[in-house]
Design a protein around this motif. Structure first.
Motif, PDB file in Angstrom:
ATOM      1  N   LYS B   7       0.811  -1.216   0.000  1.00 30.70           N
ATOM      2  CA  LYS B   7       0.000   0.000   0.000  1.00 30.70           C
ATOM      3  C   LYS B   7       0.843   1.265   0.000  1.00 30.70           C
ATOM      4  O   LYS B   7       0.303   2.359   0.078  1.00 30.70           O
ATOM      5  CB  LYS B   7      -0.899  -0.003   1.230  1.00 30.70           C
ATOM      6  N   PHE B  50      -2.498   9.271   5.485  1.00 29.49           N
ATOM      7  CA  PHE B  50      -1.839   8.736   4.290  1.00 29.49           C
ATOM      8  C   PHE B  50      -0.373   9.140   4.165  1.00 29.49           C
ATOM      9  O   PHE B  50       0.318   8.631   3.307  1.00 29.49           O
ATOM     10  CB  PHE B  50      -2.635   9.072   3.018  1.00 29.49           C
ATOM     11  N   ASN B  84       0.743   6.537   1.529  1.00 32.13           N
ATOM     12  CA  ASN B  84      -0.261   5.536   1.232  1.00 32.13           C
ATOM     13  C   ASN B  84      -1.355   6.234   0.426  1.00 32.13           C
ATOM     14  O   ASN B  84      -1.639   7.392   0.660  1.00 32.13           O
ATOM     15  CB  ASN B  84      -0.828   5.041   2.566  1.00 32.13           C
ATOM     16  N   GLY B  85      -1.925   5.542  -0.540  1.00 28.43           N
ATOM     17  CA  GLY B  85      -2.920   6.200  -1.379  1.00 28.43           C
ATOM     18  C   GLY B  85      -2.317   6.531  -2.720  1.00 28.43           C
ATOM     19  O   GLY B  85      -1.303   5.954  -3.112  1.00 28.43           O
ATOM     20  N   THR B  86      -2.912   7.469  -3.427  1.00 27.63           N
ATOM     21  CA  THR B  86      -2.465   7.730  -4.784  1.00 27.63           C
ATOM     22  C   THR B  86      -1.494   8.904  -4.826  1.00 27.63           C
ATOM     23  O   THR B  86      -1.532   9.791  -3.979  1.00 27.63           O
ATOM     24  CB  THR B  86      -3.662   8.043  -5.701  1.00 27.63           C
ATOM     25  N   ASP B  88      -1.590  11.264  -6.944  1.00 24.38           N
ATOM     26  CA  ASP B  88      -2.376  12.490  -7.124  1.00 24.38           C
ATOM     27  C   ASP B  88      -2.925  13.009  -5.800  1.00 24.38           C
ATOM     28  O   ASP B  88      -2.895  14.198  -5.529  1.00 24.38           O
ATOM     29  CB  ASP B  88      -3.544  12.242  -8.090  1.00 24.38           C
ATOM     30  N   GLN B  89      -3.440  12.085  -4.994  1.00 30.69           N
ATOM     31  CA  GLN B  89      -4.003  12.491  -3.703  1.00 30.69           C
ATOM     32  C   GLN B  89      -2.944  13.186  -2.855  1.00 30.69           C
ATOM     33  O   GLN B  89      -3.199  14.195  -2.202  1.00 30.69           O
ATOM     34  CB  GLN B  89      -4.528  11.261  -2.958  1.00 30.69           C
ATOM     35  N   ALA B 143      -1.242   0.018   5.958  1.00 25.60           N
ATOM     36  CA  ALA B 143      -0.710   1.367   5.884  1.00 25.60           C
ATOM     37  C   ALA B 143      -0.050   1.656   7.237  1.00 25.60           C
ATOM     38  O   ALA B 143      -0.280   0.919   8.201  1.00 25.60           O
ATOM     39  CB  ALA B 143      -1.828   2.355   5.613  1.00 25.60           C
ATOM     40  N   PRO B 194      -6.871  -0.691  -2.055  1.00 26.36           N
ATOM     41  CA  PRO B 194      -7.297  -0.286  -3.392  1.00 26.36           C
ATOM     42  C   PRO B 194      -6.281  -0.708  -4.442  1.00 26.36           C
ATOM     43  O   PRO B 194      -5.081  -0.739  -4.182  1.00 26.36           O
ATOM     44  CB  PRO B 194      -7.386   1.233  -3.312  1.00 26.36           C
TER      45      PRO B 194
END
Lengths: 477, 213
Positions: B7, B50, B84-86, B88-89, B143, B194
């Motif tokens: 992640k 994140f 963690n996450g995208t 872009d985010q 995460a 995800p």
């Protein structure tokens, strides 16, 4: 600070009317149309005739008295079939060009929601170029007979020689009690729907707290127009990614069409069984899933009981934050509304401002009265529409990171209890309350209450853009 | 061969700084370090689930391994982060929440466009980003928020077990409820998380290992 150009008034006559707000019309028919690319001139001329009938935002602020309405959207394949130049086509965002089925990994459309299990009209659209859904027509009407008579006029336009053919349609509308034929005001799971709406700059409505963005001083102001309409600055602030030429994009938006089947029996059964173990009882458990009581009262404002006066008050039923509910003792951290619009739940409300979506939805199928167990197999659900200026940043992000994942809310892999693709293994922690020593309750074995049955990504052009497309005069030179 | 491991995403950005402004950049980083200890924004930033880790460091042109002195024209600002996450985010969040701080840190880098609006800023990061050749993640199914929560849960449970051994059933129930409330936001599931591609799912399942203690 930001230097956003003021948007005092929008060209309401150029913007399709259903973007602004749901019409006060309870019946709809969504029509799926194919364009014969060998008869592109005929199709363009049909599109020109349809465009003259499209309902613009000039019906607002007060659409009472409206008897029917028509709105139009085009898929990427539809734009190709209508002969847009390649230089314009390649300027559209790639998510739009791919379409919803090819985004299934991002959207969690797997298992029972997999595109291979969608309704035939959507499967055919993805598999057979002769059956691609190019044009989406939405007919809204005051009642079923007005819808039928208006549709029959349209059907004549779409007949032989029109360059278009109807692949199918889906009827939707507010639910009625099967015995009294009175509107019941909820969706199939018994929740009042459509309470939360966004507010952006230039909308022809009076300001309502709780719909726009939260400012550091606690006030609410409208979101930047560009979050929802192309051609205006967004919250960044910059103009959102949009196709060229500018006139093609301006005053348009992107739309998600998503047919969401609701497993009524699974939901009622789970709620009944689980509420036997939940000290607060069935209605509170139903409220904890969503973050609102089934009548719409926000749990954050009224944690112990439904409050019909609050639920009906548009100035109060969205006007709340999670400032005094950081640990989720009122509205659970993983509840549906906290995921869809976290407000200040992530400490910085700016992190929610760029993930907002316009939601328009109407139920389809027959209402099952609350005292019956219902079933999962009948055709019943929501025809869900989402509008945003950027699929990836808005709808897809919410769907992937917040509905099907929850790290941003300390939920790890736990998914949205209602919309999550849970497959019988879902979990939701309903936080307890340190003030009253109420212990947390853990719901386990959550099934998928909702399955995707079809849908795609569409472009909702302005009336100017529709006319340009119809005249075949889109040019990037 | 990927910036992703489980992640987590590893981001390495090297942007050139003109040698004669490097001392200002150093001073800004020092100031940021101190400011970071006292500012409310920074402490809230650290609470965001994140962000795993973020660090800025000046790399001087004479310190490049394998390059003879005088060969490298610029000093470089290394930005290294795990999140963690995208992608872009992550960049969106920085641009939305701490634009002024980012401008202060990066404005000494050659042709930095500013952190707002976000698209040119993202372009600058992409242009100066170095992809990750090797990246190891001990807990691909978790995460850092999950790891921290698991550690907190374990410690709390051990403490609860040690201190409540001799309670009668009624008192135990009360104490146990209080304990549950104290750990209620550390009970998240771990797992594949995800996915961005079909292969991504397969990779994280192979590495398996949702966090178990």
């Amino acid at each position: 600070m930001t230097t956003q150009a003021p948007v005092e008034t929008l060209d309401l006559e150029d913007i399709q009317g259903f973007i602004m707000r749901s019409y006060p019309l309870p019946c709809a028919r969504y029509v799926y149309v194919h364009i014969d690319d060998k008869q592109v001139n005929a199709a363009r001329s049909t599109l020109e005739k349809l465009t003259e009938l499209v309902t613009a935002s000039t019906v607002w602020p007060d659409a009472t008295g409206l008897e029917h309405a028509l709105n139009i959207a085009l898929s990427f394949k539809g734009l190709m079939a209508l002969g847009l130049p390649t230089s314009s086509l390649i300027s559209f965002p790639s998510a739009f060009a791919e379409g919803m089925a090819r985004r299934k990994i991002l959207l969690g459309d797997e298992g029972a929601s997999d595109p291979s299990k969608w309704d035939k009209v959507w499967q055919d659209s993805n598999a057979d170029p002769k059956k691609s859904i190019h044009l989406w027509l939405a007919v809204f009407a005051a009642d079923e007979s007005k819808r039928d008579s208006y549709y029959s006029q349209l059907a004549k336009l779409l007949g032989l020689g029109s360059g278009m053919s109807v692949l199918g349609f889906e009827d939707a509308g507010r639910l009625k009690d099967p015995t009294t034929q009175q509107y019941v005001n909820t969706e199939h799971f018994g929740y009042r729907d459509g309470i939360s709406d966004v507010e952006f700059k230039g909308m022809p409505f009076p300001h309502v707290d709780g719909r726009g963005k939260l400012m550091p001083d606690g006030s609410w102001v409208p979101l930047a127009t560009g979050e929802f309409l192309l051609g205006y600055p967004d919250e960044s602030p910059e103009n959102p990614l949009a196709p060229i030429p500018h006139l093609l994009a301006r005053n348009g938006t992107f739309m998600v069409v998503r047919k969401l089947h609701q497993n009524v029996a699974s939901f009622r059964c789970y709620l009944n069984e689980q509420s036997k173990k939940f000290p607060g009882g069935k209605e509170l458990l139903a409220a904890k899933f969503v973050g609102r009581w089934r009548d719409g009262t926000p749990l954050t404002l009224s944690p112990d009981k439904q409050d019909p006066i609050l639920a009906d008050d548009v100035n109060r039923n969205n006007s709340f934050t999670y400032k005094d509910d950081r640990d989720g003792s009122r509205c659970p951290m993983g509840a549906h509304i906290r995921r869809m619009n976290p407000r200040d739940a992530m400490l910085f409300s700016k992190l929610a401002d760029r993930r907002r979506i316009i939601r328009r939805g109407l139920t389809y199928g027959v209402h099952t009265p609350e005292d019956q167990p219902g079933n999962d197999t009948d055709e019943h659900g929501i025809m869900f529409l989402v509008m945003n200026s950027n699929f990836e940043r808005q709808f897809e992000f919410v769907q992937q990171q917040w509905v099907h994942y929850g790290n941003d809310f300390f939920q790890g892999d736990d998914k949205d209890p209602l919309l999550g693709n849970n497959d019988g293994k879902g979990k939701m922690v309903i936080q307890g309350d340190s003030k009253t020593d109420r212990a947390p309750h853990i719901c386990t074995g959550l099934p998928s209450f909702v399955n995707t049955r079809g849908g795609d990504y569409f472009f909702v052009p302005s009336l100017t853009a529709l006319r340009q497309i119809a005249l075949g005069i889109i040019s990037t030179i | 061969m990927s910036n992703l491991a489980g992640k987590a995403y590893a981001l390495s950005v090297l942007s050139p700084i003109k040698p004669w402004t490097t001392w200002i950049n150093q001073a800004v980083l020092l100031y940021s370090l101190i400011q970071g200890r006292i500012s409310k924004t920074e402490s809230n930033l650290k609470k965001l689930t994140f962000i795993h880790y973020a660090r800025w460091q000046v790399v001087y042109r004479d310190n490049w391994l394998g390059e003879p002195p005088g060969q490298v024209k610029y000093n470089y600002l290394l930005f290294f982060s795990n999140f963690n996450g995208t992608w872009d985010q992550y960049i969106d969040a920085f641009s939305d929440v701490v634009p002024d701080r980012l401008n202060l840190i990066w404005r000494w880098s050659v042709k930095f466009p500013g952190s707002v609006p976000v698209t040119p800023f993202k372009g600058y990061i992409r242009l100066n980003q170095y992809d990750t050749d090797y990246y190891y993640n001990a807990y691909p199914g978790a995460a850092t928020t999950d790891v921290k929560a698991a550690i907190f849960l374990k410690q709390s449970l051990d403490k609860f077990a040690a201190t409540n051994k001799d309670l009668d059933p009624a008192a135990f129930k009360l104490a146990y409820n209080k304990f549950l409330i104290s750990i209620q936001n550390s009970l998240m599931s771990t797992g594949a998380g995800p996915r961005f591609t079909e292969r991504h799912q397969a990779a994280s399942e192979l590495k398996g290992a949702p966090y178990v203690n």
